[in-house]
Write a protein that holds these residues in place. Structure first.
Motif, PDB file in Angstrom:
ATOM      1  N   LYS A   1     -11.739   1.037   5.177  1.00  0.00           N
ATOM      2  CA  LYS A   1     -10.830   0.297   6.056  1.00  0.00           C
ATOM      3  C   LYS A   1      -9.396   0.346   5.538  1.00  0.00           C
ATOM      4  CE  LYS A   1     -11.654  -1.816   9.285  1.00  0.00           C
ATOM      5  NZ  LYS A   1     -12.309  -3.057   9.667  1.00  0.00           N
ATOM      6  N   PHE A   2      -9.242   0.205   4.241  1.00  0.00           N
ATOM      7  CA  PHE A   2      -7.897   0.197   3.665  1.00  0.00           C
ATOM      8  C   PHE A   2      -7.290   1.589   3.596  1.00  0.00           C
ATOM      9  CE2 PHE A   2      -7.160  -4.105   1.482  1.00  0.00           C
ATOM     10  CZ  PHE A   2      -7.865  -4.758   2.466  1.00  0.00           C
ATOM     11  N   ALA A   3      -8.113   2.609   3.843  1.00  0.00           N
ATOM     12  CA  ALA A   3      -7.564   3.961   3.933  1.00  0.00           C
ATOM     13  C   ALA A   3      -7.224   4.281   5.391  1.00  0.00           C
ATOM     14  CB  ALA A   3      -8.558   4.975   3.386  1.00  0.00           C
ATOM     15  N   GLY A   4      -7.296   3.266   6.242  1.00  0.00           N
ATOM     16  CA  GLY A   4      -6.868   3.452   7.625  1.00  0.00           C
ATOM     17  C   GLY A   4      -7.982   3.753   8.615  1.00  0.00           C
TER      18      GLY A   4
ATOM     19  N   PHE B   1       0.819  -1.210   0.000  1.00  0.00           N
ATOM     20  CA  PHE B   1       0.000   0.000   0.000  1.00  0.00           C
ATOM     21  C   PHE B   1       0.853   1.260   0.000  1.00  0.00           C
ATOM     22  CE2 PHE B   1      -3.621  -2.466   2.199  1.00  0.00           C
ATOM     23  CZ  PHE B   1      -3.877  -3.098   0.996  1.00  0.00           C
TER      24      PHE B   1
ATOM     25  N   VAL C   1      -3.354   1.632  -4.142  1.00  0.00           N
ATOM     26  CA  VAL C   1      -4.561   1.264  -3.410  1.00  0.00           C
ATOM     27  C   VAL C   1      -5.762   2.028  -3.931  1.00  0.00           C
ATOM     28  CG1 VAL C   1      -5.435   0.766  -1.121  1.00  0.00           C
ATOM     29  CG2 VAL C   1      -3.066   1.441  -1.432  1.00  0.00           C
TER      30      VAL C   1
ATOM     31  N   GLN D   1      -1.619   8.209   8.770  1.00  0.00           N
ATOM     32  CA  GLN D   1      -1.086   7.739   7.482  1.00  0.00           C
ATOM     33  C   GLN D   1      -1.857   8.334   6.331  1.00  0.00           C
ATOM     34  OE1 GLN D   1      -0.394   3.486   6.987  1.00  0.00           O
ATOM     35  NE2 GLN D   1      -0.484   3.319   9.204  1.00  0.00           N
TER      36      GLN D   1
ATOM     37  N   ALA E   1      -8.331  -3.065  -3.807  1.00  0.00           N
ATOM     38  CA  ALA E   1      -8.620  -3.561  -2.468  1.00  0.00           C
ATOM     39  C   ALA E   1      -9.687  -4.660  -2.516  1.00  0.00           C
ATOM     40  CB  ALA E   1      -9.088  -2.407  -1.586  1.00  0.00           C
TER      41      ALA E   1
ATOM     42  N   LEU F   1     -11.271  -7.201   7.760  1.00  0.00           N
ATOM     43  CA  LEU F   1     -11.010  -6.405   6.561  1.00  0.00           C
ATOM     44  C   LEU F   1     -10.207  -5.192   6.972  1.00  0.00           C
ATOM     45  CD1 LEU F   1     -14.527  -6.586   4.950  1.00  0.00           C
ATOM     46  CD2 LEU F   1     -12.508  -7.902   4.329  1.00  0.00           C
ATOM     47  N   ASP F   2      -8.971  -5.432   7.278  1.00  0.00           N
ATOM     48  CA  ASP F   2      -8.134  -4.378   7.820  1.00  0.00           C
ATOM     49  C   ASP F   2      -6.860  -4.300   6.986  1.00  0.00           C
ATOM     50  OD1 ASP F   2      -7.886  -2.971  10.855  1.00  0.00           O
ATOM     51  OD2 ASP F   2      -6.051  -3.161   9.661  1.00  0.00           O
ATOM     52  N   MET F   3      -6.438  -3.087   6.770  1.00  0.00           N
ATOM     53  CA  MET F   3      -5.217  -2.879   6.025  1.00  0.00           C
ATOM     54  C   MET F   3      -4.070  -3.726   6.565  1.00  0.00           C
ATOM     55  SD  MET F   3      -3.929   0.866   4.991  1.00  0.00           S
ATOM     56  CE  MET F   3      -3.899   1.360   6.695  1.00  0.00           C
TER      57      MET F   3
END
Lengths: 81, 355
Positions: B318-321, A28, A33, B341, A38, A58-60
């Motif tokens: 979620k993937f953006a933190g 990432f 991303v 981040q 994703a 579902l966590d980075m």
């Protein structure tokens, strides 16, 4: 387990064709991303282990590197064994 | 006139097409299915499909759509039986065509692909130069194209599709995902503009809130009057995003609404048109908002309301933190981003922020 890892690596490598992704490298941080990537990554891992992941999974942190994904898969495998 | 002046397809050799791959939205039917469930099949299309089938030309689909909705629509038109291994998903069309090719096991140079969008034709032409790409404009002449006229039509030709079908009933191809390559995206020269919504944007904004289900964090809808008020409120940020690339503009394709609360900024709505799903628009808007919050020294929270089809947006958050902080009700949750981040924008897209 090794086979799954190879599959994951092969899958992810399509998105990073010019860059050989290391197992512990944070993908990432390489700047690709988007929602689609994703979603594809999550769907791929889910289809591989045959489980729909829970929201908290579902966590980075569970997906940012090949090693992280493998750790997630291992934790799911242990639960179902 | 010299033959060299004639406009010829790049690929030329005496090769007959064995499989025609159809796009759906604005190619097979008029309109965009995810925006209008009442799409109508284009005039003459049913006849074309039946005639190609009779000629023994296999047909398939590469469409970016919701699989079950699109198949239901094809069923309604009585057309679904004509298509082998339809690829209705969010992958690049080139990867869909490759999957069709692998399933049918015939040469790529016997494939034709018909789509109304230059972007999609170019993507396929770029990745799979052997495939004959046709513009949906050419629909009327399709049956007269020499490439689509087999030398013989036999009983076997007529049965061909059914033979493949019985084979496929045994093995339904597992979905395999492959996004368009970043290097391909870089060739598009994409520019995204993020700006406060002005009065001329509000109709489109309203339309987006009504029509966008999948790529929508909450599904909240607002009337024109409400949007008007919000756009002038200094306690809210109502932003629109538009995108263009070397082929032209996509128009306004993203919308976000942030409530600038005392304690924290709160994202009430983030949505983008499904047409631009693979271009990273949602993530870019999100990054812009996170950065603004950070600069303003404010906390940043986001509401998410699940509707069974918008999981991609949950994953985007979620993937953006973002992490969940509390639930709002049965389907809604509140998330927060600690802004530690806040990343940059992808290199393949030029992000312009207007005040």
């Amino acid at each position: 387990m090794e086979e799954q890892k190879a599959q994951i690596k092969q899958y992810v490598s399509r998105f990073f064709r010019k860059h050989e992704l290391q197992d512990d490298e944070n993908m990432f941080e390489l700047g690709i991303v988007n929602s689609l990537f994703a979603m594809q990554l999550v769907t791929y891992v889910e289809s591989m282990i045959g489980i729909t992941l829970e929201p908290h999974e579902l966590d980075m942190n569970n997906f940012h590197s090949i090693n992280a994904i493998m750790k997630l898969i291992e934790s799911k495998n242990t639960l179902t064994e | 006139m010299e033959p060299s002046n004639a406009k010829k397809p790049v690929r030329r050799r005496n090769s007959k097409i064995k499989c025609l791959v159809w796009d759906l939205d604005n190619t097979l039917w008029e309109g965009v299915l995810l925006e209008d469930i009442q799409v109508k099949v284009k005039e003459g299309v049913v006849k074309i499909i039946q005639e190609l089938d009779r000629r023994g030309i296999l047909q398939s689909i590469a469409s970016k759509n919701d699989y079950s909705v699109a198949i239901a629509k094809l069923d309604e038109f009585g057309l679904s039986e004509y298509f082998l291994v339809p690829q209705i998903n969010w992958n690049s069309k080139s990867s869909s065509i490759q999957l069709i090719q692998q399933s049918l096991n015939i040469g790529l140079d016997t494939f034709a692909f018909i789509d109304d969008q230059p972007f999609e034709r170019e993507e396929v032409a770029y990745m799979l130069s052997d495939v004959l790409c046709l513009d949906a404009d050419q629909l009327e002449q399709l049956l007269n194209l020499p490439e689509l006229m087999p030398d013989y039509v036999t009983e076997d030709s007529r049965q061909r599709r059914m033979m493949y079908q019985s084979d496929f009933q045994r093995k339904q191809a597992e979905e395999q995902f492959q996004g368009p390559q970043e290097e391909f995206l870089a060739t598009l020269g994409m520019v995204i503009r993020i700006s406060p919504a002005h009065s001329e944007d509000l109709h489109r904004a309203e339309e987006l809130t009504l029509r966008t289900n999948q790529l929508n964090t909450t599904g909240y809808t607002y009337s024109l009057e409400q949007l008007e008020t919000l756009s002038r409120s200094d306690r809210h940020k109502l932003l629109v995003a538009s995108l263009e690339d070397k082929y032209g503009t996509y128009g306004t394709i993203g919308l976000s609404l942030v409530e600038l609360g005392e304690e924290a900024w709160r994202l009430k709505l983030l949505l983008m048109s499904c047409r631009v799903m693979s271009r990273g628009v949602g993530s870019i808007m999100l990054q812009h908002l996170l950065l603004s919050a950070k600069q303003a020294g404010s906390r940043f929270q986001a509401e998410f309301v699940s509707n069974d089809r918008n999981r991609m947006m949950y994953i985007t958050l979620k993937f953006a933190g973002f992490y969940e902080v509390s639930s709002m009700d049965e389907t809604g949750v509140l998330l927060e981003n600690d802004l530690s981040q806040v990343g940059g924008f992808p290199k393949y897209i030029d992000v312009q922020v207007m005040d």
